[in-house]
Design a protein around this motif. Structure first.
Motif, PDB file in Angstrom:
ATOM      1  N   VAL A 169      41.505  -9.717  -5.562  1.00 44.64           N
ATOM      2  CA  VAL A 169      41.290  -8.804  -6.474  1.00 44.64           C
ATOM      3  C   VAL A 169      41.990  -8.450  -7.564  1.00 44.64           C
ATOM      4  CG1 VAL A 169      41.830  -6.274  -6.068  1.00 44.64           C
ATOM      5  CG2 VAL A 169      41.216  -7.773  -4.366  1.00 44.64           C
ATOM      6  N   ALA A 170      41.718  -8.623  -8.778  1.00 44.20           N
ATOM      7  CA  ALA A 170      41.825  -8.888 -10.032  1.00 44.20           C
ATOM      8  C   ALA A 170      43.119  -7.827 -10.071  1.00 44.20           C
ATOM      9  CB  ALA A 170      40.848  -8.460 -10.970  1.00 44.20           C
ATOM     10  N   GLN A 171      43.913  -8.055 -11.637  1.00 42.75           N
ATOM     11  CA  GLN A 171      44.988  -6.847 -11.479  1.00 42.75           C
ATOM     12  C   GLN A 171      44.490  -6.634 -13.468  1.00 42.75           C
ATOM     13  OE1 GLN A 171      48.990  -8.262 -11.812  1.00 42.75           O
ATOM     14  NE2 GLN A 171      49.706  -5.656 -11.100  1.00 42.75           N
ATOM     15  N   ARG A 172      43.739  -6.069 -13.135  1.00 46.63           N
ATOM     16  CA  ARG A 172      43.290  -5.570 -14.450  1.00 46.63           C
ATOM     17  C   ARG A 172      44.241  -4.501 -15.275  1.00 46.63           C
ATOM     18  NH1 ARG A 172      37.236  -4.996 -14.741  1.00 46.63           N
ATOM     19  NH2 ARG A 172      37.528  -5.114 -17.024  1.00 46.63           N
ATOM     20  N   SER A 173      44.381  -4.718 -16.096  1.00 50.01           N
ATOM     21  CA  SER A 173      45.383  -4.120 -17.527  1.00 50.01           C
ATOM     22  C   SER A 173      44.799  -2.905 -17.881  1.00 50.01           C
ATOM     23  CB  SER A 173      46.527  -4.795 -18.561  1.00 50.01           C
ATOM     24  OG  SER A 173      45.344  -5.074 -19.684  1.00 50.01           O
ATOM     25  N   ILE A 174      45.555  -1.946 -18.102  1.00 48.59           N
ATOM     26  CA  ILE A 174      44.950  -0.646 -18.925  1.00 48.59           C
ATOM     27  C   ILE A 174      44.477  -0.714 -20.066  1.00 48.59           C
ATOM     28  CG2 ILE A 174      45.218   1.911 -19.702  1.00 48.59           C
ATOM     29  CD1 ILE A 174      45.656   1.870 -16.476  1.00 48.59           C
TER      30      ILE A 174
END
Length: 196
Positions: free
Chosen positions: A92-97
């Motif tokens: 699962v991607a950890q996308r930044s704000i």
């Protein structure tokens, strides 16, 4: 010696060992249903950022072959929900704000285009549908129901995209809205905390 006939298992015969995954029936588009189930779990944070996703486990849990699983995982990776890990699969991607904010900027520009295309096409019935979604949104905000508020906000914007008469634009906007869903939940939650 007589050869044994393999026993065929029905898709709905036994529940999945992992009850959190739906068993996909044969009358459905498998890759699409797997995609939706995965995306919904990611958006609900049931699959947290950096969690590994394994084809074999999903195929077994959903009782489908690995082909639709692979198609769904590749689509989720293309849309930014998952990351491809060389020789290891997906997580699962950890996308930044900050990254989501960039997606949001593109989304806003395309929604403006959808509204410009939609305005000449709006009928009184369409206006009633928009007002209904907006009233439901206001009621959800009043009840501090963030999940419903975000869903109704999505529905409101989807109606404009649909009324634009451009199916490509409508699909693109739906995909982008899914990508910023998490950001909107955080945003609406913050607004409700400030007003509470």
């Amino acid at each position: 010696m007589r050869a044994r006939t393999p026993v065929r298992q029905k898709a709905d015969a036994e529940p999945s060992a992992d009850n959190r995954w739906p068993v996909i029936g044969s009358n459905q588009t498998l890759a699409q249903r797997v995609y939706e189930a995965m995306r919904d779990r990611i958006l609900a944070n049931e699959l947290t950022p950096l969690a590994y996703v394994r084809e074999e486990e999903l195929a077994s849990a959903m009782m489908v072959s690995r082909t639709p699983i692979r198609e769904a995982l590749n689509r989720l990776a293309t849309e930014g929900f998952l990351e491809r890990l060389p020789h290891r699969g997906f997580r699962v991607a950890q996308r930044s704000i900050e990254e989501l904010a960039h997606v949001y900027t593109v989304l806003q520009g395309l929604e403006l285009l959808a509204c410009e295309l939609a305005f000449p096409n709006i009928t009184p019935t369409d206006l009633s549908r928009l007002e209904e979604a907006n009233a439901g949104f206001a009621a959800a905000i009043g009840a501090n129901d963030v999940a419903t508020a975000v869903d109704l906000n999505d529905r409101f914007h989807h109606l404009f995209a649909e009324l634009s008469g451009n199916p490509v634009l409508s699909r693109l906007l739906d995909d982008l809205r899914q990508q910023v869903h998490r950001l909107e939940v955080l945003d609406f939650s913050a607004v409700l905390l400030e007003s509470g």
